[in-house]
Design an enzyme around this catalytic site. Structure first.
Site, PDB file in Angstrom:
ATOM      1  N   ASP A  65      67.489  92.061  -9.046  1.00 48.58           N
ATOM      2  CA  ASP A  65      66.874  90.400  -8.662  1.00 48.58           C
ATOM      3  C   ASP A  65      67.346  90.175  -7.490  1.00 48.58           C
ATOM      4  OD1 ASP A  65      70.085  90.081  -9.272  1.00 48.58           O
ATOM      5  OD2 ASP A  65      69.202  87.816  -9.462  1.00 48.58           O
ATOM      6  N   GLY A 103      77.174  87.689 -11.409  1.00 45.01           N
ATOM      7  CA  GLY A 103      76.853  87.126 -10.430  1.00 45.01           C
ATOM      8  C   GLY A 103      75.152  87.779 -10.012  1.00 45.01           C
ATOM      9  N   THR A 104      74.668  88.981 -10.813  1.00 44.89           N
ATOM     10  CA  THR A 104      73.813  89.866 -10.315  1.00 44.89           C
ATOM     11  C   THR A 104      73.132  90.694 -11.531  1.00 44.89           C
ATOM     12  OG1 THR A 104      72.617  90.402  -8.486  1.00 44.89           O
ATOM     13  CG2 THR A 104      74.402  91.253  -9.298  1.00 44.89           C
ATOM     14  N   THR A 105      72.179  91.465 -11.161  1.00 41.22           N
ATOM     15  CA  THR A 105      71.118  92.605 -12.093  1.00 41.22           C
ATOM     16  C   THR A 105      70.913  93.575 -10.720  1.00 41.22           C
ATOM     17  OG1 THR A 105      70.681  91.149 -13.990  1.00 41.22           O
ATOM     18  CG2 THR A 105      70.622  93.560 -13.365  1.00 41.22           C
ATOM     19  N   LYS A 162      68.536  93.125  -2.424  1.00 37.62           N
ATOM     20  CA  LYS A 162      69.968  93.837  -2.607  1.00 37.62           C
ATOM     21  C   LYS A 162      69.549  95.324  -3.269  1.00 37.62           C
ATOM     22  CE  LYS A 162      70.615  89.353  -5.809  1.00 37.62           C
ATOM     23  NZ  LYS A 162      71.118  89.646  -6.570  1.00 37.62           N
TER      24      LYS A 162
END
Length: 220
Positions: free
Chosen positions: A39, A22-24, A55
């Site tokens: 991101d 769900g993210t990078t 984040k």
């Protein structure tokens, strides 16, 4: 499956294993500093909960961390870690080392291993021994890395890092690699997007730049 409406990533159980998604987020150690990037898209499963979230957390003037996982868990850990890092500096009259900060967060995660925090973290910073980057899993395992990526976009991001990373690179060249790694993930991973943020930590302090500002930074 673990998820929440405002998460920055989510975990799902697959054959008894917990897998981050769900993210990078990306971390890279260069000659004169550490670079952390992420991101901005917050997702809940396939639902985009928010297009622009932070984040990357500043833990002190020389240490920051990226988060992937359930945002409530991540915020709780970042709050505890930040308070204790500042308390250490107040008591000992010197900043905490990056390794000690990573071990502090590891102890927080380890103490909750029965009901683990659903997070995967990168902790990076610059101290008296130079730049350092540490990766932590939900159970508190700590590994020191030269470069790494987390989240659902990590396969795409890590391929850019592996192809482009070289020891002794200056900050300016390293920032471009981190930006390309996150951009590559955003193009191919629907859970990553919304632009990106990058933090550069050097001997002189911490500087944050966004994807919108990167073109200006590169021209300096």
């Amino acid at each position: 499956m673990y998820d929440s409406y405002t998460n920055v990533g989510y975990y799902m159980k697959n054959n008894g294993k917990i897998v981050v998604s769900g993210t990078t987020t990306v971390g890279l150690v260069c000659m004169d500093g550490v670079i952390l990037g992420s991101d901005r898209r917050a997702t809940s499963g396939f639902f985009v909960a928010h297009p622009h979230v932070k984040k990357i957390y500043k833990l002190d003037n020389h240490i920051a961390a990226t988060i992937a996982g359930v945002v409530a868990d991540a915020q709780n850990i970042m709050g505890i870690a930040s308070a204790n890092i500042k308390l250490y500096k107040y008591i000992h009259n010197r900043p905490i080392s990056v390794k000690a900060a990573a071990n502090l967060i590891s102890n927080i995660l380890l103490s909750s291993r029965v009901y683990p925090y659903v997070v995967q973290l990168l902790v990076g910073g610059y101290d008296s021994s130079g730049p350092h980057l540490f990766a932590l899993d939900p159970y508190g395992t700590v590994t020191e890395e030269k470069y790494t990526a987390t989240g659902s976009g990590s396969p795409m991001a890590i391929s850019i890092l592996e192809d482009s990373f070289k020891k002794g690179m200056p900050v300016k060249d390293s920032v471009e690699i981190v930006a390309r790694a996150i951009s590559s993930a955003m193009k191919r991973d629907p859970a990553s997007g919304g632009g990106y943020d990058i933090i550069i930590i050097t001997r002189d302090g911490m500087r944050e730049i966004s994807s919108e500002e990167l073109a200006v930074y590169k021209s300096v």
